[in-house]
Structure formats: C-alpha cells, structure tokens
Design a protein around this motif. Structure first.
Motif, short mmCIF file in Angstrom:
data_model
loop_
_atom_site.label_atom_id
_atom_site.label_comp_id
_atom_site.label_asym_id
_atom_site.label_seq_id
_atom_site.Cartn_x
_atom_site.Cartn_y
_atom_site.Cartn_z
N GLU B 85 0.93 -0.98 0.04
CA GLU B 85 0.01 -0.15 -0.10
C GLU B 85 0.90 1.24 0.07
OE1 GLU B 85 -1.98 0.43 3.67
OE2 GLU B 85 -3.45 1.64 2.87
N LYS B 86 0.29 2.37 -0.79
CA LYS B 86 1.27 3.64 -0.73
C LYS B 86 0.34 4.55 -0.76
CE LYS B 86 4.91 1.53 -3.76
NZ LYS B 86 4.07 0.32 -4.19
N PRO B 95 -3.82 1.13 -3.46
CA PRO B 95 -3.78 0.10 -2.59
C PRO B 95 -2.72 -1.29 -2.74
CG PRO B 95 -5.44 -0.13 -4.18
CD PRO B 95 -4.57 1.14 -4.48
N ALA B 96 -2.77 -1.90 -1.49
CA ALA B 96 -1.89 -3.34 -1.71
C ALA B 96 -2.48 -4.06 -2.75
CB ALA B 96 -1.73 -3.81 -0.28
#
Lengths: 286, 345, 431
Positions: B85-86, B95-96
C-alpha cells in the motif's frame, strides 16, 4: 556503613594475599585495561592524522586538529549535538522511571499477567530490529511522530526499557522484602514504599540502567537515520554517517566525529560509574 | 548491620504483598457472577502492580506489538516494495496488491534450492556460544579481581568499562583500522615481534575469529559490571563463616560466590544470548558478512537477501519470525533448566 | 487493506490522471500552470531537497549553487537535507510510501530511478519546465532516466571508471604506455614487481562494482534485460572471474575483501601500487592526499584495459527526480531546471570534479580544457549501460558475496558466477 561492610569483606578476602598474588592481580588488570582502552585511544590518534595518513600504523603521524575544525564548520554539529542530548536525556529519564516501576512490580508482586509481562519484554528483544524498521516507520507516520524527537524517544524506549526492567528486577530481588514490610507498617502505600524506601537503595541498578539507556539512544544509527528527515532534527550519530559516501569513506572525518560522539558518553559514564558498584549491601541494613 | 539477609539475591523470595503464587496453571473461571466477583477482588488486590507495569506494556504493545503482528501476517504473503500500500502525497493512494503465499516464504528459506539457512544457523550458533561464553568468563574474572581491595581500583574500572561507554559503531571502525592487513597496528606489532602477519579480515576462517574477538571486546564490560554488582551483594558473613570452617579459596568460590551470582548471571546470559544472536552492527560494519558469506549471521544474511535494492517484506518478515521462534525455543528451555535450580520467572 | 479489483483499477486510473496533471502545480505554490512556457520567476513555494553527496567534499558546492538559486528566485525557499548515502534509498522509499515528511526533490542514483518510477513515486518530467532542451543532454545519462517510455529524472552528474596509474613508477619499470588490455596489465604488473619490488595493480575486492570492467571486457554482463536472461554465469562471466583470480594469484595484483577503498587509495597514494581502476570521485582524495602525487602531473589516466571482446567500464551517476506526491511541483520543477542549467553544472564540476551531463557544458572552455574532461569525455561516451530495470538494486548484494568468496579462495570462479546467477534467477524470476 555500606563502605565499612565492603571494606570488611575486602579485608576478609584480601588478608592472605601474597606479594606474588598482588603482582599477578595488577598484571592481569593492567593487561585487560590496555586491551579495552587501546581501540578507543586508536580512534583518537586516527582523528589527529591528516587526510592521506589515516591508516598509518604510527601512533602519531603529522598530528593536526584540522579535521575538528572542518567538522564544526561543515556540519550542523552543534544542532545535532543538542538533539542528541535532548533525545538521549529524555530516553534516560523516562526509561529509568519505567524500568524501575516495572522491575519493582515484577520483583515484588505476584499478580496475574506477571509472567506474560516478563515474556513480552523478552520477546521484544528477539525480533530483529533491521526488519522492524519499515513497519515502525509506517506506524510513526500514522501517529504523526516522524521527524520529531518524541518519536525517536519512544522508539528507543522500546529497545532500552525491556532490558532495563529485567536488570532492575534483578536488583530489586536483592533488596530484602523486610524493607517493604517496614514501609507498610509505617503506613506507606506501595507507591510510597517504592519511591521513598526502595528506589534510593537501588541506586547501583539505576546507574546501570541510566547508562544503558543513555548509550542506547546516544549511539543508535539505524532508526535515527530513517525517522529523522530534517537536517536540523538529526542526531549526532546519524548525522555523522554523511561522511561515508557511495564509493569512498572519509576516515579522518569519521574518526574525528567518533571522538566527539564518544566524549559525552564517556563523561556520562564517569558521572554514573561511582554508583555502579557502590555496595549492594547497602540494601541489607536498617 | 547484623540484619544481613541470607535470602538476598534470591528472586522469588516470599512476596511482600502475599499475592497469589504466579506458578502453576491458572484456575478455570467459575460461573459469571463468581467471575465478576473475582475480577473485582483481583482488581482491588493487584491494581498497584498493574498500574506500575501499565505504561511499559502500553508503549511496547503499540510500538512493537503492532509491527510484530503485522510482520507475522506479511510473512505469509509476497509483499514487496512494488505491491504494498502507498500513500503518495495527500491525494494519491495506491492499495496493496500482494497475495498470500501460505508458508511459501518459510519453505523457501528453510528448504529452497541453494538454501544456506542451515549453514548460517550453524555459524550464528557458534558465534553466540563463543561470544557469550568467553565474554562471560572474562567479565566474571575481571569482576572478581575488581572486587578485591586493590590499589587504583577506580582507575582500572574506568578503563575496563570503556568498550561499553563508546558507541559500538565507533569502536568497530577502530577495530577495522587495527585489524587492517597491511597498515593495521596488530600486524605491525606481530611483525615487530618477528611473527607472521595475520589476515584478520580477509581470510574466511580468520574473519570469523576476528568478528568474535571484537564482539567479546564489546560485551565483556556489561557482564563485568553486572557481576560486580552481584558480588557486592554477597554478605561478608558467609565468607567469614566459611573461613572459620577452613574452606579453601576455591571452595569459597564454588560454594558461595557462584551460587550467589546465579540470579545475576542467569539474566545476563539470557539477555546476552538474545542480543548476540541478533547482533547487526558489528558484522555489518566490520566485514559486511564477508568474505563470501562466511561471517554472515542469520540476521545480517536476511537483511542482505531481502532488504537490499527492492525490499521483500514478505521474505524478510519470515526471516524475522524464524529468528524469533529460535530464540523463544531457547528461552523456554533455558527457563526450564533454571527452574530446576529453583529460579522462577 | 485491499479493496477488490474494481476499486484498485479506479485508483490506478486516478493515479495516472493525477500524475499527469501533477505538474500543473494545482496543490501548491502560486503558479498558474506549469510547462516550459511558465515564467519561473513568478513561482513561489518551498522545496525540500535530499542530497546524498559527500558532506565534506561535495555538499558545500551544492549548497553554494542552491544559494545562487535562492538569490535568483527569492520566492522559492529551499530546505537542503544531506542524507547519508548508505541508508538513503530505503529512507527515500519509506518517506515516499507514506507521503509524510517526504522530500520534493531527491538526488537519485542512476539505479534507483527505474525502481522508484516503477513504484509510481516519481513525477514524469517530459514537457515540464524541469526538463529544458532535452537534446542538450548526453545520450548515456539520459538512458538511465527513462522508464517505460517516460522521463522520470534529469541527469545531474555522470561518471565511469578508468585506469589510474603512477607515471614515475611506469618510467622506472621501463613501461612507456599504459596497458591497453588485461594481458598487458598483467605483463606490466609483473615487470613492475620484478624491477621495483612493488605491486603492479590494485583490484578492489570488497565492492563488485570494481569487477564490472573485466566482465564487460569479456563480452559478459550481469543480466540481459531485453531478453530477460541471466548472463553472469555464461562463459564470458566465468572467464572474467578467472582472469581476476589469476591477476591476484600470479602476484600481478593485490586485493583485500574488507576496507577495499582505504587500502587501495593508501597503496596507490603512497606509491606501493602503480595502477588502480577507479572513477572521477577519487580525484579529490588523490589531489588532497600528497604522497606520490604531490606533483599532480605524476598521475596518468587511461581507458580501462580491454578484455578479449570489448573495452568498457560501467556507467554511474546521479539525477534529480521529483516526488509524485509533492505539494510544490511547480517550485520543484523550477529548482531542477536551475540545478541542471549549464551555469550550475559548470559550477558543480569546478567545485567537485563531478562530470557534467550536458553537451553545452562539455563544450565550454573552462570545462573542456581541464585534464579530467579531456580524458573522461571519451570514456563517458563509451561507458557501458547497466540494466536500467526496477530490480537493478538487487543485483549487487549476491555479486559482492560471490566476488569476495572467489577472491578469498573460498570458491572457484565457476562456482562463484554460478551462485550469483542462481541468486539472480531466484530474485528476478528470469531464465
């Protein structure tokens, strides 16, 4: 009284020492002292060698204080120094307090949750720090604690307190429980007993704890480098890493910085060291 | 003065508060009403103990517990720098996209092709045993010497504690200079004595010896100080009584000093073992695990494998969990053996 | 944590849109719109810049250039931070991934740029005011700023490696020209050993970057990014590793697998060793250290010796990159534009010796007439491109392990390259 007791014990143990044994004792201590002091002396001597002579095996080679001047003029040395003092100081104070309360609780009381607490403290020491850094970074980011002394202080507490609590427990164990009982009979509540009677007796343990907390915060590099993002927020140990470059290493600056980092640590040690072994038997009187 | 207590130094001495014994399995809870009553009772009885430990438990639970639990979860995924996730700036959230791989990371590490786990574990265990064992013996010997009445005691004590007082990364640099093959002080000294130079850090076997030497140098002062504290708490009366019975120096050491030191030394050994097993900076700064991977510990090896360049969070977490489990197993066995000798914690 | 495919597709689409209009500076500063046409003098804001240069040798020059920038653009405040190189890549990724306390502009090592771009951390710079006159940049450094067809960074400095030699020692040993091939390197070294009793060549053994020119010389490489193949353990790789081993075993070269930098520089500087392979970053140390090079004309620099197939050294360097989440994109673009301008590059070259990346700077007499520029211009154009892939950063750790194992005699050259190749195949999932 404690001194008398120690002296008497010394007398008992030293009574039969022959001159030969004395010589052997001193020889052993001198040899050990030389080995333990030499690398520290060497880094100091290295800091006096000019660029190009850093690795010279001579004790003194063109001595100069130039690197000290460079260091003070090219880096924010004084700012970093101040940050380090603040962070290490707070870690030491808070760490000692937390370690003492926790150590006292697990030493004196049998309460539900005591063993899990002891285990938890141990387990926190078992997971490799290098791998914890990233999740911890994300957590501090969420808590808005990055680039703030408090974030780093909390992090250092998680390293220093578990060990310190264990140590303090050990020292509290050596203080007879009769003292607690005396406190209770005198009408003190458990906190009063702890604060007024027990803590003063645990001074050597506190000294070890204080020093350990200080040196943990003072010399730590990995967390400080990652968590402090502004030049004006860096600690001394982290700031000094800027002298190790991609392909090269600036040894004269590194060793100079090392000396300047080591000196305050040594001073703190000198301040606390007379308490380190100041007669545990103090706890056995009254 | 006369009240010197022979129970001194025995953890698990009768607890002052008369609390329930901590040993043995917890009693099964009774019916709800009774349980609530017990809870109230427990609260009124233990509130101060709980208050004392609460700050530490809370800080540790948040700052270590949360990352640890997340790490255990990640160890079953293929999470890495690209798929986690960033939050980029304020508005861009990615999202992851990592997936579960079950125990794949663990089997890769332990049994994968080219797995060097067992070789690294072997060196890590030898390193730990050698470092902890030797630094304990040196620390014990020096503490006993310093506990005697000897001239310049404070001076010796100050010098002997220096390795602990100087930050480890500073002294590790110094050792790198001293152990340098061509220009190091050690080899110059050896040659001055007519001895051959030693390739301290470049020969695979010698490098293993060298990192152990440096770590022993770093860790003996801690043992020394701890043991010294323990020695000072041994009542002089015990020695006096033994002397009246005609005990030899060796007998006094074996039957009085060592048993009295057990609480201190068991903690010291336990903590030193955990630290030494996970010692990162000494290896990283002295040899960086080389030559080849000869001085690579599990923890430095894991870092090298999973944390250089694109970081493999799943794999590195699996390494962390494996290391954790090894140390937990050690601690359980260690505690069991201590318990047989009457220690409780 | 994961919200299903539809949501993530939406966010990904949004990401692209946001990244595309990120350069419009909508979220920060007072710039109306970005693009090369904007008047940079009207932009205001603050820029946090993370520099990884050497705190003593290089950083003061960069700080001086930044001071010039602030004088020229008084509305933009620069917050300069020097980050230790060793931890910088992780630190950048940590800050970029949370968006908290992240820098606006970073000094990105050539190998980082593709990785950071693949992670969506960097702002595409094509057509922005950060990248003015793209054709003025040398093609090799530019290649390292591209990922997936877009430009994610502006080249700051570039470098490659060369053979450094001690002219006096060469003359004393009766050698007239620097060795052109690895065979000549060995022969010359043995001649130096025989005549002077000194070592001919220092092979830095603790950093595998120093082995690359031997690998390229035999026609080898770590990987082939186009065909997604691991190539380190092909016959060229085996041969390159065997050659290095032979140089050490025959006494032509010395090495050490720890403290390689210090040992190499001390030996070269004190005249114990006649040759080394090194980059322009070593010039500052050589020039300040005295010893054999108190007379600066004693230093010779030549192209790295050729192997049986080629003559090439690896290309390195640094670039400026802008964070995709920056609140100050307009100001950041102006900053990058100024820092990579010809006058800034000239000043950086003069202050640090780091090589410029613009053709117009190389053409200026105050640059072109220096000895370094005369030699390195040619070498830069011939420098061997490294694989500019996101996984580039993972290639060195296994190589260092195997390189040191081979040099210390723990492994044969064959085993060493095979182990490195296996590690690559595992990490990259390639053939």
């Amino acid at each position: 009284m404690a001194q008398n007791d120690t002296a008497r014990k010394d007398a008992v143990q030293g009574r039969k020492r022959s001159p030969g044994a004395s010589v052997a004792l001193h020889a052993g201590l001198i040899a050990a002292s030389v080995v333990s002091a030499f690398p520290v002396l060497w880094i100091f001597l290295t800091s006096l060698k000019p660029a190009g002579h850093e690795t010279s095996s001579k004790f003194v080679d063109h001595p100069t204080f130039a690197a000290y001047g460079d260091l003070l003029s090219h880096t924010e040395f004084l700012t970093w120094f101040g940050n380090s003092v603040l962070i290490a100081g707070c870690t030491t104070l808070v760490g000692c307090f937390l370690a003492a309360t926790t150590g006292y609780a697990v030493s004196r009381f049998r309460f539900p949750g005591m063993r899990p607490v002891m285990w938890t403290l141990l387990i926190t020491q078992m997971f490799p720090v290098a791998i914890l850094i990233v999740p911890l970074y994300q957590l501090l980011a969420k808590l808005q604690l990055l680039n703030q002394p408090i974030g780093l202080i909390l992090t250092y507490l998680t390293i220093a307190v578990p060990f310190s609590a264990w140590t303090m427990k050990g020292y509290f164990d050596t203080i007879p429980t009769e003292i607690d009982e005396a406190g209770r009979i005198d009408g003190l509540n458990p906190f009063g007993t702890f604060w007024r009677l027990i803590l003063p007796l645990a001074r050597p343990g506190l000294a070890v704890t204080a020093f350990y907390n200080f040196i943990t915060a003072w010399g730590e590099v990995a967390y400080a480098t990652q968590f402090m993002t502004g030049t004006d927020k860096m600690t001394l140990s982290a700031g000094m890493q800027t002298f190790v470059n991609q392909y090269s290493e600036n040894w004269s600056m590194m060793s100079t910085a090392s000396v300047l980092i080591a000196i305050p640590a040594a001073i703190v040690f000198l301040l606390v060291q007379r308490h380190l072994v100041a007669g545990q038997t103090a706890g056995s009187v009254k | 003065m006369a009240a010197v207590d022979t129970t001194t130094g025995r953890p698990g001495a009768p607890a002052a508060s008369g609390d329930a014994p901590a040993r043995g399995p917890r009693r099964a809870a009774g019916p709800p009403s009774l349980r609530a009553g017990r809870l109230r009772l427990a609260l009124s009885k233990h509130w101060y103990a709980w208050t004392l430990v609460a700050p530490v438990v809370i800080v540790i639970a948040v700052l270590v517990g949360y990352p640890l639990v997340e790490g255990i979860y990640l160890s079953t995924t293929n999470a890495n720098d690209q798929n986690t996730e960033k939050q980029i700036g304020q508005f861009l959230h990615i999202p992851a996209t990592y997936k579960s791989v079950g125990l794949g990371n663990y089997t890769d590490i332990l049994f994968g092709a080219n797995s060097t786990f067992w070789a690294r574990l072997g060196f890590t265990v030898s390193w730990t045993v050698a470092c902890v064992g030797v630094s304990f013996l040196i620390g014990l010997a020096l503490a006993i010497m310093l506990n005697r009445r000897v001239r310049f005691r404070a001076f010796y004590r100050t010098l002997l504690i220096l390795p602990w007082a100087v930050p480890a990364f500073v002294s590790t640099f110094s050792w790198r200079f001293i152990m340098n093959h061509d220009r190091g002080f050690l080899n110059h000294a050896l040659q001055a004595l007519g001895l051959p130079a030693v390739d301290w850090l470049n020969d695979p076997t010698m490098a293993q010896v060298s990192v152990i030497i440096v770590n022993i140098w770093l860790s003996f002062p801690f043992v020394m100080v701890a043991v010294l504290g323990g020695l000072q708490s041994i009542p002089a009366e015990l020695y006096e009584a033994a002397e009246m019975d005609g005990a030899t120096a060796w007998q006094k050491f074996w039957y009085i000093t060592l048993p009295a030191l057990r609480p201190v030394s068991s903690t010291v050994i336990l903590l030193s073992t955990i630290w030494t097993f996970n010692m990162f900076p000494v290896i990283f700064l002295l040899t960086n695990g080389g030559p080849g991977d000869s001085t690579q510990l599990l923890v430095t090896y894991a870092y090298n494998e999973a944390f250089t360049g694109m970081r493999q969070f799943g794999e590195s977490s699996a390494w962390g969990v494996i290391i954790l489990l090894i140390l937990v197993v050690f601690a359980v066995f260690y505690r069991r053996s201590l318990r047989k000798q009457g220690e409780v914690w | 944590m994961r919200r299903g495919i539809a949501a993530s597709a939406l966010v990904a689409a949004l990401a692209v849109t946001l990244a595309a209009c990120g350069s419009s500076g909508s979220s920060g500063g007072s710039a109306p719109a970005a693009g090369a046409s904007v008047d940079p003098g009207k932009v205001s804001g603050s820029v946090t810049y993370w520099d990884t240069s050497d705190a003593k040798a290089e950083a003061p020059t960069y700080q001086a250039v930044i001071a010039d920038f602030e004088k020229k653009y008084p509305n933009i405040k620069v917050n300069y931070v020097n980050v230790p190189f060793g931890d910088a890549q992780n630190k950048v990724k940590n800050a970029f991934s949370t968006g908290t306390d992240a820098p606006d502009v970073i000094r990105s090592e050539v190998a980082w740029t593709p990785e950071l771009a693949a992670d969506h951390y960097l702002l595409p710079l094509d057509g922005t005011s950060a990248l003015v006159n793209p054709d003025d940049y040398l093609p090799n450094p530019v290649a390292a700023t591209k990922y997936d067809g877009k430009t994610y960074a502006v080249p700051q400095v570039t470098d490659t490696m060369a053979l450094f030699y001690n002219k006096k020692m060469f003359a004393d040993a009766g050698i007239t020209n620097p060795p052109k091939s690895v065979d000549e390197l060995k022969a010359d070294s043995l001649a130096i050993k025989q005549k002077l009793g000194k070592t001919g060549f220092y092979l830095r053994g603790d950093d595998a970057y120093w082995s690359l020119s031997f690998l390229y010389g035999e026609g080898g490489d770590l990987v082939d990014a186009n065909s997604k193949t691991v190539t380190i353990d092909n016959p060229a790789g085996v041969k390159a590793f065997s050659l290095m081993k032979d140089l050490v075993d025959s006494g032509a070269a010395k090495t050490s697998v720890t403290d390689g930098w210090t040992n190499m520089m001390s030996d070269f500087q004190s005249g114990n060793v006649a040759m080394m392979i090194n980059g322009p970053w070593s010039l500052a140390t050589i020039n300040s250290g005295g010893g054999a090079f108190t007379d600066k004309s004693n230093l010779g620099i030549a192209v790295v010796p050729a192997g049986s197939a080629a003559q090439a050294a690896p290309q390195g360097g640094q670039s400026y990159a802008i964070y995709a989440g920056s609140k100050n994109t307009a100001a950041s673009e102006v900053f990058v534009q100024y820092m990579s301008s010809p006058e800034a590059q000239t000043k950086i070259f003069q202050g640090t010796g780091a090589l410029p990346t613009r053709k117009s700077v190389w053409a200026q007499p105050e640059v072109a007439d220096t000895d370094e520029a005369k030699f390195f211009k040619d070498a830069i154009d011939k420098a061997h491109q490294r694989p500019w892939i996101p996984e580039g950063g993972t290639l060195f750790a296994p190589l260092v392990t195997e390189y040191t194992a081979m040099l210390s005699g723990k492994e044969s050259p064959q085993t060493a390259v095979k182990n490195a190749g296996d590690a690559y195949r595992k990490n990259l999932g390639w053939k």
